[in-house]
Write an enzyme that holds these catalytic residues in place. Structure first.
Site, PDB file in Angstrom:
ATOM      1  N   LEU A  73      -7.024  -4.543   7.535  1.00 24.30           N
ATOM      2  CA  LEU A  73      -6.500  -5.647   6.679  1.00 24.30           C
ATOM      3  C   LEU A  73      -7.489  -5.549   5.362  1.00 24.30           C
ATOM      4  O   LEU A  73      -6.870  -6.416   4.306  1.00 24.30           O
ATOM      5  CB  LEU A  73      -7.110  -6.993   7.279  1.00 24.30           C
ATOM      6  CG  LEU A  73      -6.517  -7.460   8.468  1.00 24.30           C
ATOM      7  CD1 LEU A  73      -7.154  -8.680   9.395  1.00 24.30           C
ATOM      8  CD2 LEU A  73      -4.849  -7.645   8.337  1.00 24.30           C
ATOM      9  N   GLY A  98       0.101   5.552  -4.308  1.00 23.95           N
ATOM     10  CA  GLY A  98      -0.555   6.783  -4.691  1.00 23.95           C
ATOM     11  C   GLY A  98       0.075   7.855  -3.876  1.00 23.95           C
ATOM     12  O   GLY A  98       0.367   9.094  -4.578  1.00 23.95           O
ATOM     13  N   ARG A  99       0.127   7.818  -2.479  1.00 18.96           N
ATOM     14  CA  ARG A  99       0.763   8.649  -1.706  1.00 18.96           C
ATOM     15  C   ARG A  99       2.117   9.191  -2.216  1.00 18.96           C
ATOM     16  O   ARG A  99       2.693  10.143  -2.064  1.00 18.96           O
ATOM     17  CB  ARG A  99       0.454   8.473  -0.188  1.00 18.96           C
ATOM     18  CG  ARG A  99      -1.002   8.952   0.310  1.00 18.96           C
ATOM     19  CD  ARG A  99      -1.247   8.099   1.536  1.00 18.96           C
ATOM     20  NE  ARG A  99      -1.515   6.534   1.252  1.00 18.96           N
ATOM     21  CZ  ARG A  99      -1.525   5.672   2.160  1.00 18.96           C
ATOM     22  NH1 ARG A  99      -1.345   6.147   3.495  1.00 18.96           N
ATOM     23  NH2 ARG A  99      -1.894   4.317   1.996  1.00 18.96           N
ATOM     24  N   TRP A 100       3.081   8.046  -2.408  1.00 23.90           N
ATOM     25  CA  TRP A 100       4.378   8.177  -2.679  1.00 23.90           C
ATOM     26  C   TRP A 100       4.408   9.061  -3.798  1.00 23.90           C
ATOM     27  O   TRP A 100       5.269  10.042  -3.921  1.00 23.90           O
ATOM     28  CB  TRP A 100       4.865   6.767  -3.094  1.00 23.90           C
ATOM     29  CG  TRP A 100       6.432   6.507  -3.203  1.00 23.90           C
ATOM     30  CD1 TRP A 100       7.551   6.379  -2.415  1.00 23.90           C
ATOM     31  CD2 TRP A 100       7.002   6.687  -4.659  1.00 23.90           C
ATOM     32  NE1 TRP A 100       8.427   6.386  -2.967  1.00 23.90           N
ATOM     33  CE2 TRP A 100       8.538   6.568  -4.327  1.00 23.90           C
ATOM     34  CE3 TRP A 100       6.501   6.929  -5.921  1.00 23.90           C
ATOM     35  CZ2 TRP A 100       9.436   6.606  -5.313  1.00 23.90           C
ATOM     36  CZ3 TRP A 100       7.544   7.146  -6.730  1.00 23.90           C
ATOM     37  CH2 TRP A 100       8.687   6.997  -6.510  1.00 23.90           C
ATOM     38  N   ASP A 103       0.689  -1.094   0.169  1.00 26.23           N
ATOM     39  CA  ASP A 103       0.023   0.104  -0.083  1.00 26.23           C
ATOM     40  C   ASP A 103       0.784   1.283   0.094  1.00 26.23           C
ATOM     41  O   ASP A 103       1.938   1.125   0.412  1.00 26.23           O
ATOM     42  CB  ASP A 103      -0.981  -0.036   1.178  1.00 26.23           C
ATOM     43  CG  ASP A 103      -2.117   0.883   1.149  1.00 26.23           C
ATOM     44  OD1 ASP A 103      -2.127   1.275  -0.008  1.00 26.23           O
ATOM     45  OD2 ASP A 103      -2.779   1.123   2.088  1.00 26.23           O
ATOM     46  N   THR A 161     -11.126  -6.340  -5.099  1.00 24.64           N
ATOM     47  CA  THR A 161     -12.532  -6.396  -5.648  1.00 24.64           C
ATOM     48  C   THR A 161     -12.920  -4.788  -5.330  1.00 24.64           C
ATOM     49  O   THR A 161     -13.443  -4.254  -6.159  1.00 24.64           O
ATOM     50  CB  THR A 161     -13.398  -7.153  -5.141  1.00 24.64           C
ATOM     51  OG1 THR A 161     -13.674  -7.153  -3.655  1.00 24.64           O
ATOM     52  CG2 THR A 161     -13.122  -8.689  -5.477  1.00 24.64           C
ATOM     53  N   GLU A 162     -12.599  -4.237  -4.375  1.00 22.21           N
ATOM     54  CA  GLU A 162     -12.931  -2.792  -3.969  1.00 22.21           C
ATOM     55  C   GLU A 162     -12.141  -1.949  -4.908  1.00 22.21           C
ATOM     56  O   GLU A 162     -12.684  -0.849  -5.180  1.00 22.21           O
ATOM     57  CB  GLU A 162     -12.549  -2.416  -2.399  1.00 22.21           C
ATOM     58  CG  GLU A 162     -13.590  -3.242  -1.512  1.00 22.21           C
ATOM     59  CD  GLU A 162     -13.248  -4.528  -0.998  1.00 22.21           C
ATOM     60  OE1 GLU A 162     -12.176  -5.075  -1.503  1.00 22.21           O
ATOM     61  OE2 GLU A 162     -13.915  -5.384  -0.485  1.00 22.21           O
ATOM     62  N   HIS A 221       2.410   3.454  -9.033  1.00 21.55           N
ATOM     63  CA  HIS A 221       2.587   2.127  -9.133  1.00 21.55           C
ATOM     64  C   HIS A 221       3.626   1.596 -10.000  1.00 21.55           C
ATOM     65  O   HIS A 221       4.141   0.258  -9.657  1.00 21.55           O
ATOM     66  CB  HIS A 221       0.922   1.890 -10.078  1.00 21.55           C
ATOM     67  CG  HIS A 221      -0.089   2.269  -9.241  1.00 21.55           C
ATOM     68  ND1 HIS A 221      -0.439   2.048  -8.099  1.00 21.55           N
ATOM     69  CD2 HIS A 221      -1.304   3.031  -9.816  1.00 21.55           C
ATOM     70  CE1 HIS A 221      -1.485   2.562  -7.551  1.00 21.55           C
ATOM     71  NE2 HIS A 221      -1.997   3.021  -8.607  1.00 21.55           N
ATOM     72  N   ARG A 238       2.047  -4.992   6.105  1.00 21.25           N
ATOM     73  CA  ARG A 238       1.463  -3.851   5.419  1.00 21.25           C
ATOM     74  C   ARG A 238       2.099  -2.507   5.416  1.00 21.25           C
ATOM     75  O   ARG A 238       2.644  -2.144   6.463  1.00 21.25           O
ATOM     76  CB  ARG A 238       0.035  -3.468   6.080  1.00 21.25           C
ATOM     77  CG  ARG A 238      -0.805  -2.534   5.179  1.00 21.25           C
ATOM     78  CD  ARG A 238      -2.239  -2.153   5.338  1.00 21.25           C
ATOM     79  NE  ARG A 238      -2.807  -1.458   4.379  1.00 21.25           N
ATOM     80  CZ  ARG A 238      -4.293  -1.227   3.992  1.00 21.25           C
ATOM     81  NH1 ARG A 238      -4.965  -2.223   4.760  1.00 21.25           N
ATOM     82  NH2 ARG A 238      -4.684  -0.734   2.993  1.00 21.25           N
ATOM     83  N   LEU A 270      10.042 -21.291  -4.462  1.00 23.52           N
ATOM     84  CA  LEU A 270       9.078 -20.264  -3.987  1.00 23.52           C
ATOM     85  C   LEU A 270       7.796 -20.277  -4.642  1.00 23.52           C
ATOM     86  O   LEU A 270       7.734 -20.253  -5.705  1.00 23.52           O
ATOM     87  CB  LEU A 270       9.654 -18.883  -3.822  1.00 23.52           C
ATOM     88  CG  LEU A 270       8.708 -17.496  -3.576  1.00 23.52           C
ATOM     89  CD1 LEU A 270       8.427 -17.692  -2.082  1.00 23.52           C
ATOM     90  CD2 LEU A 270       9.477 -16.275  -4.031  1.00 23.52           C
ATOM     91  N   GLU A 281       1.337 -13.186  12.702  1.00 26.66           N
ATOM     92  CA  GLU A 281       1.903 -12.048  13.254  1.00 26.66           C
ATOM     93  C   GLU A 281       1.748 -10.719  12.254  1.00 26.66           C
ATOM     94  O   GLU A 281       1.991 -11.135  11.209  1.00 26.66           O
ATOM     95  CB  GLU A 281       3.587 -12.373  13.426  1.00 26.66           C
ATOM     96  CG  GLU A 281       3.795 -13.470  14.453  1.00 26.66           C
ATOM     97  CD  GLU A 281       3.385 -13.135  15.839  1.00 26.66           C
ATOM     98  OE1 GLU A 281       3.190 -11.893  16.242  1.00 26.66           O
ATOM     99  OE2 GLU A 281       2.777 -13.809  16.823  1.00 26.66           O
TER     100      GLU A 281
HETATM  101  C1  IPE Z   1      -5.485  -2.784  -0.309  1.00 26.49           C
HETATM  102  O1  IPE Z   1      -5.224  -1.430  -0.457  1.00 26.49           O
HETATM  103  C2  IPE Z   1      -5.489  -3.425  -1.436  1.00 26.49           C
HETATM  104  C3  IPE Z   1      -4.233  -3.697  -2.155  1.00 26.49           C
HETATM  105  C4  IPE Z   1      -3.088  -3.073  -1.738  1.00 26.49           C
HETATM  106  C5  IPE Z   1      -4.242  -4.241  -3.365  1.00 26.49           C
HETATM  107  P1  IPE Z   1      -6.157  -0.075  -0.682  1.00 26.49           P
HETATM  108  O2  IPE Z   1      -5.561   1.285  -0.582  1.00 26.49           O
HETATM  109  O3  IPE Z   1      -7.031  -0.443  -1.752  1.00 26.49           O
HETATM  110  O4  IPE Z   1      -6.894  -0.406   0.666  1.00 26.49           O
HETATM  111  P2  IPE Z   1      -7.877   0.756   1.576  1.00 26.49           P
HETATM  112  O5  IPE Z   1      -8.670   1.484   0.511  1.00 26.49           O
HETATM  113  O6  IPE Z   1      -6.814   1.849   2.044  1.00 26.49           O
HETATM  114  O7  IPE Z   1      -8.532  -0.063   2.558  1.00 26.49           O
HETATM  115  C1  IPE Z   2      -1.476   0.403  -3.332  1.00 28.09           C
HETATM  116  O1  IPE Z   2      -1.168   1.689  -3.510  1.00 28.09           O
HETATM  117  C2  IPE Z   2      -1.701  -0.328  -4.667  1.00 28.09           C
HETATM  118  C3  IPE Z   2      -3.151  -0.589  -4.915  1.00 28.09           C
HETATM  119  C4  IPE Z   2      -4.138  -0.493  -4.200  1.00 28.09           C
HETATM  120  C5  IPE Z   2      -3.452  -1.164  -6.461  1.00 28.09           C
HETATM  121  P1  IPE Z   2      -2.437   2.655  -3.501  1.00 28.09           P
HETATM  122  O2  IPE Z   2      -2.708   2.758  -4.731  1.00 28.09           O
HETATM  123  O3  IPE Z   2      -3.635   2.135  -2.667  1.00 28.09           O
HETATM  124  O4  IPE Z   2      -1.790   3.985  -2.641  1.00 28.09           O
HETATM  125  P2  IPE Z   2      -2.427   5.035  -1.637  1.00 28.09           P
HETATM  126  O5  IPE Z   2      -2.734   4.004  -0.639  1.00 28.09           O
HETATM  127  O6  IPE Z   2      -3.643   5.644  -2.416  1.00 28.09           O
HETATM  128  O7  IPE Z   2      -1.246   5.890  -1.334  1.00 28.09           O
HETATM  129 MG    MG Z   3      -4.062   2.378  -0.765  1.00 30.10          MG
END
Ligand code: IPE
Ligand code: IPE
Ligand code: MG
Length: 249
Positions: free
Chosen positions: A196, A24-26, A21, A67-68, A38, A189, A132, A208
């Site tokens: 989660l 986007g913020r990076w 995760d 899926t979200e 990405h 994470r 692996l 853990e």
């Molecule tokens: C969780 O990250 C899904 C993946 C890392 C692929 P999200 O960025 O989609 O999760 P939320 O929206 O912060 O819960």
């Molecule tokens: C995780 O990074 C990648 C995917 C969920 C596909 P994000 O795209 O969720 O980045 P943030 O959380 O918006 O920074």
């Molecule tokens: Mg995210």
């Protein structure tokens, strides 16, 4: 001492799962578009896979798309899907060189045809590799996985292939996408979020949990080592007392 030397090779987690995760913020921090994050996340994936193989971890599950995540802007989804296809093409060499087999979990039929084809090809070409298992969670939802398991178990009951009496943890396990995999030992994470997000709810029951503020594109070998070292310092009691564990040794 180098971080890597602090790792105890005999106490490695068998199955590590990662919520990748913060892409986007990076990117935002750098005044760039999300897709830039990405793209840089792919490098972190490669580092993580290589490190898992180098350490001798048996299973690495990476949460790549939930899926979200289908609710994101179409342009971002399209770019993520094409990044998936180009990365698979590129990384096949790495998989073959490191004896890595690719698996996927999730609702694969919902992926674009191109991605499905590429996945099928890489899975087929790496299926005999055994060092692996790289397990990619794509269009994945833990709740959907459990619903799916309920449906399949119910069908078997209706068809008299299974009785209610027989339902236990193993039967449920065997109807999940992860049926061939051990439970998760360590869940990582990145990006500072402590949730989660619908990932492996059943499989993580006694894992853990390790949270780091590092955004995914900055995750690398050293960050992975840190997570493993942290994991190895935990006492996994599974309900017992500390003294009992010492006597068991
Ligand atoms: C969780 O990250 C899904 C993946 C890392 C692929 P999200 O960025 O989609 O999760 P939320 O929206 O912060 O819960
Ligand atoms: C995780 O990074 C990648 C995917 C969920 C596909 P994000 O795209 O969720 O980045 P943030 O959380 O918006 O920074
Ligand atoms: Mg995210």
């Amino acid at each position: 001492m180098q971080l890597k030397n602090k790792i105890n090779a005999s106490k490695l987690p068998k199955h590590v799962a990662v919520i990748m995760d913060g892409n986007g913020r990076w990117a935002k921090q750098r005044g760039k578009l999300r897709i830039f994050g990405h793209k840089n996340g792919v490098k972190a994936v490669r580092d993580t896979v290589e490190t898992a193989a180098e350490l001798g971890i048996k299973v690495l599950t990476l949460y790549a798309f939930s899926t979200e995540n289908w609710n994101r802007p179409k342009i971002e989804i399209d770019m993520l899907m094409s990044l998936l296809v180009s990365s698979l093409k590129k990384e096949l060499k790495l998989f073959l060189k490191n004896n890595i087999s690719l698996q996927v979990i999730g609702d694969l039929n919902s992926l674009p045809q191109k991605a499905q084809n590429e996945l099928t090809e890489v899975i087929e070409k790496t299926k005999n590799n055994s060092h692996l298992i790289l397990n990619l969670a794509l269009s994945y939802s833990s709740k959907d996985e459990i619903v799916n398991a309920f449906k399949n178990i119910s069908k078997k009951i209706v068809n008299n292939e299974l009785s209610i009496k027989e339902i236990d943890k193993n039967i449920i396990n065997n109807h999940l996408y992860t049926r061939n995999l051990p439970n998760v030992d360590l869940m990582i994470r990145t990006s500072g979020e402590k949730r989660l997000s619908n990932f492996l709810l059943w499989q993580i029951a006694y894992a853990e949990l390790y949270f780091t503020d590092v955004f995914w594109p900055d995750f690398n070998k050293e960050e992975f080592y840190k997570a493993i070292i942290d994991y190895q310092q935990r006492e996994r009691r599974f309900g017992k007392t500390s003294d009992q564990l010492k006597n068991d040794e």
